[in-house]
Design a protein around this motif. Structure first.
Motif, PDB file in Angstrom:
ATOM      1  N   LYS A   1      71.203 -33.568  67.115  1.00  0.00           N
ATOM      2  CA  LYS A   1      72.567 -33.396  66.616  1.00  0.00           C
ATOM      3  C   LYS A   1      73.358 -34.700  66.655  1.00  0.00           C
ATOM      4  CE  LYS A   1      73.046 -28.471  67.747  1.00  0.00           C
ATOM      5  NZ  LYS A   1      73.803 -27.450  68.511  1.00  0.00           N
ATOM      6  N   GLU A   2      73.059 -35.546  67.630  1.00  0.00           N
ATOM      7  CA  GLU A   2      73.799 -36.801  67.755  1.00  0.00           C
ATOM      8  C   GLU A   2      73.323 -37.854  66.756  1.00  0.00           C
ATOM      9  OE1 GLU A   2      74.682 -40.313  71.099  1.00  0.00           O
ATOM     10  OE2 GLU A   2      73.562 -38.484  71.628  1.00  0.00           O
ATOM     11  N   HIS A   3      72.005 -38.057  66.669  1.00  0.00           N
ATOM     12  CA  HIS A   3      71.454 -39.134  65.839  1.00  0.00           C
ATOM     13  C   HIS A   3      70.818 -38.641  64.545  1.00  0.00           C
ATOM     14  CE1 HIS A   3      72.121 -41.842  69.159  1.00  0.00           C
ATOM     15  NE2 HIS A   3      71.310 -41.152  69.946  1.00  0.00           N
ATOM     16  N   GLY A   4      70.408 -37.356  64.510  1.00  0.00           N
ATOM     17  CA  GLY A   4      69.599 -36.890  63.403  1.00  0.00           C
ATOM     18  C   GLY A   4      68.142 -37.255  63.644  1.00  0.00           C
ATOM     19  N   ALA A   5      67.263 -36.644  62.865  1.00  0.00           N
ATOM     20  CA  ALA A   5      65.831 -36.951  62.943  1.00  0.00           C
ATOM     21  C   ALA A   5      65.227 -36.791  61.558  1.00  0.00           C
ATOM     22  CB  ALA A   5      65.144 -36.035  63.945  1.00  0.00           C
ATOM     23  N   GLY A   6      65.938 -37.310  60.565  1.00  0.00           N
ATOM     24  CA  GLY A   6      65.493 -37.141  59.184  1.00  0.00           C
ATOM     25  C   GLY A   6      65.810 -35.751  58.683  1.00  0.00           C
ATOM     26  N   THR A   7      65.406 -35.486  57.464  1.00  0.00           N
ATOM     27  CA  THR A   7      65.706 -34.193  56.858  1.00  0.00           C
ATOM     28  C   THR A   7      64.875 -33.061  57.455  1.00  0.00           C
ATOM     29  OG1 THR A   7      64.139 -34.798  55.117  1.00  0.00           O
ATOM     30  CG2 THR A   7      66.478 -35.137  54.654  1.00  0.00           C
ATOM     31  N   LEU A   8      63.780 -33.390  58.143  1.00  0.00           N
ATOM     32  CA  LEU A   8      62.950 -32.365  58.773  1.00  0.00           C
ATOM     33  C   LEU A   8      63.206 -32.263  60.271  1.00  0.00           C
ATOM     34  CD1 LEU A   8      59.481 -32.938  57.036  1.00  0.00           C
ATOM     35  CD2 LEU A   8      61.388 -31.506  56.297  1.00  0.00           C
ATOM     36  N   GLY A   9      64.268 -32.885  60.737  1.00  0.00           N
ATOM     37  CA  GLY A   9      64.518 -32.951  62.172  1.00  0.00           C
ATOM     38  C   GLY A   9      64.625 -31.602  62.843  1.00  0.00           C
ATOM     39  N   TRP A  10      65.233 -30.623  62.162  1.00  0.00           N
ATOM     40  CA  TRP A  10      65.442 -29.343  62.831  1.00  0.00           C
ATOM     41  C   TRP A  10      64.133 -28.580  63.037  1.00  0.00           C
ATOM     42  CZ3 TRP A  10      69.508 -28.530  65.541  1.00  0.00           C
ATOM     43  CH2 TRP A  10      69.738 -27.266  66.072  1.00  0.00           C
ATOM     44  N   ILE A  11      63.108 -28.879  62.240  1.00  0.00           N
ATOM     45  CA  ILE A  11      61.806 -28.243  62.448  1.00  0.00           C
ATOM     46  C   ILE A  11      61.292 -28.543  63.853  1.00  0.00           C
ATOM     47  CG2 ILE A  11      59.378 -28.314  61.727  1.00  0.00           C
ATOM     48  CD1 ILE A  11      60.286 -28.705  58.887  1.00  0.00           C
ATOM     49  N   SER A  12      61.615 -29.728  64.358  1.00  0.00           N
ATOM     50  CA  SER A  12      61.122 -30.137  65.673  1.00  0.00           C
ATOM     51  C   SER A  12      61.723 -29.317  66.805  1.00  0.00           C
ATOM     52  CB  SER A  12      61.434 -31.622  65.906  1.00  0.00           C
ATOM     53  OG  SER A  12      60.756 -32.428  64.961  1.00  0.00           O
ATOM     54  N   THR A  13      62.763 -28.524  66.523  1.00  0.00           N
ATOM     55  CA  THR A  13      63.375 -27.706  67.575  1.00  0.00           C
ATOM     56  C   THR A  13      62.752 -26.318  67.659  1.00  0.00           C
ATOM     57  OG1 THR A  13      65.110 -26.782  66.143  1.00  0.00           O
ATOM     58  CG2 THR A  13      65.535 -28.927  67.158  1.00  0.00           C
ATOM     59  N   TRP A  14      61.801 -26.024  66.779  1.00  0.00           N
ATOM     60  CA  TRP A  14      61.170 -24.713  66.803  1.00  0.00           C
ATOM     61  C   TRP A  14      60.356 -24.530  68.086  1.00  0.00           C
ATOM     62  CZ3 TRP A  14      59.058 -24.546  61.069  1.00  0.00           C
ATOM     63  CH2 TRP A  14      60.147 -24.410  60.206  1.00  0.00           C
ATOM     64  N   ASP A  15      59.936 -23.317  68.338  1.00  0.00           N
ATOM     65  CA  ASP A  15      59.220 -22.988  69.571  1.00  0.00           C
ATOM     66  C   ASP A  15      57.833 -23.627  69.615  1.00  0.00           C
ATOM     67  OD1 ASP A  15      61.356 -21.484  70.420  1.00  0.00           O
ATOM     68  OD2 ASP A  15      60.553 -19.590  69.644  1.00  0.00           O
TER      69      ASP A  15
ATOM     70  N   GLY B   1      81.418 -30.589  51.185  1.00  0.00           N
ATOM     71  CA  GLY B   1      81.510 -32.006  51.505  1.00  0.00           C
ATOM     72  C   GLY B   1      80.235 -32.601  52.076  1.00  0.00           C
ATOM     73  N   LEU B   2      79.126 -31.881  51.949  1.00  0.00           N
ATOM     74  CA  LEU B   2      77.851 -32.409  52.437  1.00  0.00           C
ATOM     75  C   LEU B   2      77.316 -33.477  51.484  1.00  0.00           C
ATOM     76  CD1 LEU B   2      76.107 -29.128  53.682  1.00  0.00           C
ATOM     77  CD2 LEU B   2      77.654 -30.675  54.907  1.00  0.00           C
ATOM     78  N   GLU B   3      76.413 -34.312  51.981  1.00  0.00           N
ATOM     79  CA  GLU B   3      75.932 -35.459  51.210  1.00  0.00           C
ATOM     80  C   GLU B   3      74.648 -35.174  50.440  1.00  0.00           C
ATOM     81  OE1 GLU B   3      75.502 -38.824  53.752  1.00  0.00           O
ATOM     82  OE2 GLU B   3      77.462 -38.568  54.695  1.00  0.00           O
ATOM     83  N   LEU B   4      73.772 -34.350  51.002  1.00  0.00           N
ATOM     84  CA  LEU B   4      72.460 -34.178  50.373  1.00  0.00           C
ATOM     85  C   LEU B   4      71.937 -32.771  50.588  1.00  0.00           C
ATOM     86  CD1 LEU B   4      70.029 -34.223  52.763  1.00  0.00           C
ATOM     87  CD2 LEU B   4      70.824 -36.580  52.923  1.00  0.00           C
TER      88      LEU B   4
ATOM     89  N   MET C   1      68.044 -25.388  56.823  1.00  0.00           N
ATOM     90  CA  MET C   1      68.194 -25.999  58.149  1.00  0.00           C
ATOM     91  C   MET C   1      69.220 -27.128  58.091  1.00  0.00           C
ATOM     92  SD  MET C   1      64.171 -26.287  59.198  1.00  0.00           S
ATOM     93  CE  MET C   1      63.826 -27.307  57.755  1.00  0.00           C
ATOM     94  N   PRO C   2      69.961 -27.354  59.162  1.00  0.00           N
ATOM     95  CA  PRO C   2      70.961 -28.430  59.153  1.00  0.00           C
ATOM     96  C   PRO C   2      70.317 -29.811  59.265  1.00  0.00           C
ATOM     97  CG  PRO C   2      70.880 -27.401  61.309  1.00  0.00           C
ATOM     98  CD  PRO C   2      69.977 -26.598  60.421  1.00  0.00           C
ATOM     99  N   VAL C   3      70.922 -30.774  58.603  1.00  0.00           N
ATOM    100  CA  VAL C   3      70.551 -32.186  58.725  1.00  0.00           C
ATOM    101  C   VAL C   3      71.728 -32.908  59.367  1.00  0.00           C
ATOM    102  CG1 VAL C   3      69.842 -34.280  57.513  1.00  0.00           C
ATOM    103  CG2 VAL C   3      69.112 -32.037  56.653  1.00  0.00           C
ATOM    104  N   HIS C   4      71.471 -33.575  60.497  1.00  0.00           N
ATOM    105  CA  HIS C   4      72.542 -34.191  61.277  1.00  0.00           C
ATOM    106  C   HIS C   4      72.543 -35.710  61.158  1.00  0.00           C
ATOM    107  CE1 HIS C   4      71.981 -30.241  63.247  1.00  0.00           C
ATOM    108  NE2 HIS C   4      73.265 -30.314  63.544  1.00  0.00           N
ATOM    109  N   ARG C   5      73.732 -36.261  61.380  1.00  0.00           N
ATOM    110  CA  ARG C   5      73.894 -37.713  61.521  1.00  0.00           C
ATOM    111  C   ARG C   5      75.222 -37.964  62.230  1.00  0.00           C
ATOM    112  NH1 ARG C   5      75.315 -40.387  56.445  1.00  0.00           N
ATOM    113  NH2 ARG C   5      73.229 -39.821  55.681  1.00  0.00           N
ATOM    114  N   GLU C   6      75.171 -38.758  63.286  1.00  0.00           N
ATOM    115  CA  GLU C   6      76.373 -39.148  64.028  1.00  0.00           C
ATOM    116  C   GLU C   6      77.185 -37.931  64.475  1.00  0.00           C
ATOM    117  OE1 GLU C   6      78.450 -41.848  61.527  1.00  0.00           O
ATOM    118  OE2 GLU C   6      76.963 -43.461  61.762  1.00  0.00           O
TER     119      GLU C   6
END
Length: 765
Positions: free
Chosen positions: A430-444, A666-669, A622-627
């Protein structure tokens, strides 16, 4: 001596596989010079060695006369070592280490003229490489010294184990370590010497030992005596991964072998010394006693090697799983003993001599020990017909087979606790992001690595010795390279090979700076919302879907798992199960979410419903985070109904609606996620492994339609971004491929494999 067909085939294989590689790396003339030197110098040296042996060691020289020398293996061995100088650091080490261990094993355990020649050719090629080839500028190897040393220990033990097997089954090994075959070949006397020995009345004790051991030369006894070697090979795999339990088990196994080989030597030497004068000219007895020294030294050497390198195997294993495996293995052994004792009780005539139950049980348990114990405690009972004879060997083999299987499973279990540090990792995403697939990494079912600073992280699946990640690291852009490097160090210490899957160009370029290899494995479709209009001819099909939905009273509604009605959830389950049932193979996972992933409260669900509440299609985002804020959405779950009366363009409608709503927010992508094994530009020339991946994508199209999916996404005129697989060790691609397959299809069964083959076969036709 005419060449054997097998040797000719091997020579041609080496010429075809090694020759082109070495010639390309060295150049034509250096290759020719290295090949000539690798043949002429060893052959000349062999002539000198044979002449000297004829005077100094005539018996050995006589044994060598039955062996031929083939030139092509010498030349290919030399040119391979010569060309290794121009390879990358990791491949140079790997080729030199493998070649040296192989030739040393052949020299020590085989000892033929060909084996000596291969060893000399390896030395010649290594030396000529420094003259004929230049070394590339070195890259800093991520594979640390700890990893290298434990890998060397594992390879050395593997080589010794295979050498013992080779010596036991080679027709006439004459190497200095060939006597190690008596680790698994218990009888050390020929039939002629055994007959002469048993004719001496004073040698009854030694005769009774050797008579029994002479009966253990059949297939089943040989198989049983070989199984401890296979177990040691499995333990060597664990040593390469740094597992402490593999070191303990190696000490236990080799300590047991050492104990019984030492006792065997003591017993044999004592009896021989007591009755030496009675044996007359039986000189082979003394030679046999000498041959029994090597089987004592080999396990002692392995134990010393483990003791000296003990600090390189610090990683614990799952204690509960290990205890459960030990109980299962013990139960298999106890069950076998119970079966044999019951047979002896019910059918005593099936064994000779007439069995007494307790001695018979102890007699059977001896067979659960390495074959060296058969000399110290020679079993006295045998079966009187084929079934009891076979069971007498098969049941102990099942015990060793269970030990091998469960040991492999324990050593294959991932190191560390699943889910540990998950909350910290989510904060980093949530703080830095992890690319567009970052939220997949939070799965179980993920493992989570957090850097020492606590500001970078990776999520990974551990399988088959591979740490398989998905997407980019959770890190600030300027810290990506440091995150990759520190994660690689962690993997090395944990006995894992890092494989970063579906990463974008910044991560790929950071890894390449560290000397890693990369291959494109997917292509992602990304919509830039700042210039989204859906106007113009290119978007005609999208506008049609939006207009038709309006006319039919179909609307797109955002929801989440907490807001869905039970009836709506039941419809989504029905749609998903209907979609899966249409596939010949199971639903894929890893980067592709299913119903379970819809239950994540952070995941947005967009459904297409009509005025009656009937759901025509569903997507999840899934959400994509940055900053610290959400800057985009990534498409995951896509399902639509099939059948009459269903809105056919529900997917186009839902994605277009999601894009419009995201822009309004107001999202970017908006990422439409990646399509594995697919490329938007088919005109780009590809080479090497990329061609193979293209071929696999083409063959797999009937199964999952990855390329059709990419064509569908192209309707939205997105920007296409390459996604890569990067790893520091390209030699582990086979293991990585197994890990990726298991990640996508963890529950794949034999019938699914058959389905893949049939689908690919139909594509070929």
């Amino acid at each position: 001596m005419s060449p054997r067909p097998g040797s000719t085939v091997l020579s041609l294989f080496l010429l075809a596989s090694i020759g082109p590689l070495a010639e390309r790396k060295l150049g034509t003339w250096p290759f020719a010079l290295a090949a000539a030197a690798s043949y002429l110098l060893p052959v000349a040296s062999l002539a000198i060695i044979f002449s000297a042996a004829s005077y100094l060691i005539p018996g050995w020289a006589q044994a060598l006369t039955d062996h031929a020398v083939y030139g092509i293996p010498l030349m290919m061995t030399g040119t391979l070592l010569a060309s290794s100088r121009s390879l990358s650091t990791i491949w140079r080490r790997r080729i030199r280490l493998s070649a040296c261990l192989t030739t040393l094993v052949l020299l020590g355990f085989g000892g033929s003229l060909q084996d000596i020649g291969l060893f000399l050719a390896a030395i010649t090629g290594w030396a000529s490489g420094s003259l004929l080839s230049t070394s590339p500028k070195g890259q800093d190897s991520i594979v640390g010294s700890r990893h290298e040393k434990r890998t060397l220990v594992a390879l050395a033990i593997t080589a010794i184990s295979l050498g013992i097997f080779f010596a036991a089954h080679a027709p006439n090994p004459v190497g200095p370590l060939a006597s190690a075959k008596f680790d698994i070949a218990s009888s050390v006397l020929t039939n002629e010497t055994l007959d002469a020995l048993c004719s001496q009345k004073t040698a009854s004790q030694l005769c009774s030992h050797e008579v029994y051991l002479a009966q253990t030369r059949g297939f089943l006894p040989s198989l049983l005596s070989t199984l401890p070697i296979i177990l040691q090979l499995v333990l060597a795999m664990g040593l390469a991964r740094g597992r402490r339990i593999a070191a303990y088990a190696t000490l236990l196994l080799q300590g047991t072998i050492f104990l019984f080989t030492a006792l065997r030597l003591i017993i044999f030497s004592g009896i021989l010394g007591q009755h030496r004068s009675a044996y007359g000219s039986l000189a082979e007895l003394e030679e046999a006693g000498g041959r029994l020294i090597i089987p004592v030294l080999i396990p002692l050497l392995i134990m010393c090697l483990i003791a000296v390198t003990w600090r390189y195997f610090p990683l614990p294993s799952n204690t509960r799983a290990a205890l459960s495996a030990a109980k299962t293995i013990g139960l298999v052994g106890l069950t076998g003993a119970t079966i044999m004792v019951l047979l002896a009780w019910i059918m005593p005539q099936a064994f000779a001599p007439h069995p007494q139950l307790l001695p018979f049980a102890l007699d059977y348990l001896v067979k659960l020990l390495p074959s060296a114990a058969w000399y110290v405690f020679p079993p006295t009972y045998t079966g009187t017909f084929w079934l009891t004879t076979a069971l007498h060997w098969i049941l102990p083999a099942l015990f060793w087979g269970a030990a091998i299987i469960y040991t492999y499973r324990i050593l294959s279990l991932p190191f560390g606790k699943v889910g540990k540090n998950r909350e910290h990792f989510i904060e980093l995403v949530k703080e830095h992001g992890a690319g567009t697939l970052g939220w997949i990494s939070t799965w179980d079912n993920r493992h989570y690595w957090i850097s020492e600073s606590g500001k970078e992280g990776f999520a990974y699946l551990a399988h088959n010795g591979v740490a398989l990640t998905v997407g980019d690291p959770a890190a600030a852009p300027e810290r990506v390279e440091a995150a990759v490097k520190e994660f690689a160090v962690f993997c090395t210490r944990s006995g894992l090979t890092p494989a970063l899957y579906s990463v974008h160009s910044p991560t790929q370029q950071a890894a390449q700076k560290l000397g890693w290899s990369s291959w494109q494995v997917a292509e992602e479709a990304v919509i830039d919302l700042s210039c989204l209009t859906f106007s113009g001819k290119k978007f005609q099909s999208i506008r049609t879907a939006l207009n038709q939905a309006g006319k039919q009273g179909i609307t797109a509604r955002w929801t989440s798992i907490d807001d869905l009605l039970l009836a709506e959830w039941a419809q989504i389950v029905e749609i998903s199960e209907g979609w899966v049932s249409d596939k010949s193979l199971p639903e894929m996972g890893f980067t592709l979410g299913g119903l379970e992933e819809l239950k994540d409260p952070e995941t947005r669900i967009l459904i297409a419903t009509d005025q009656t509440g009937f759901i025509h299609g569903v997507t999840s985002w899934m959400p994509v985070h940055r900053e610290g804020r959400v800057i985009g959405l990534t498409l995951d779950f896509m399902r639509r109904r099939n059948g009459e009366g269903v809105f056919p363009a529900s997917m186009e409608f839902l994605i277009a609606s999601a894009a419009q709503d995201a822009k309004a927010e107001g999202l970017e992508l908006l990422s439409l996620s990646g399509a594995p094994l697919a490329h938007s530009d088919s005109t780009v020339e590809r080479t090497g492994l990329d061609r193979l991946l293209d071929y696999l994508g083409n063959r797999m199209e009937p199964l999952y339609g990855f390329r059709s999916l990419l064509t569908f996404k192209a309707k939205f005129q997105p920007d296409f971004e390459a996604m890569y697989l990067v790893t520091p060790d390209s030699g582990q691609l086979a293991s990585i491929g197994v890990a990726v397959t298991h990640a996508y299809l963890p529950e794949m069964k034999a019938k699914d494999i058959v389905g893949i083959i049939q689908a690919i076969g139909s594509k070929e036709k």
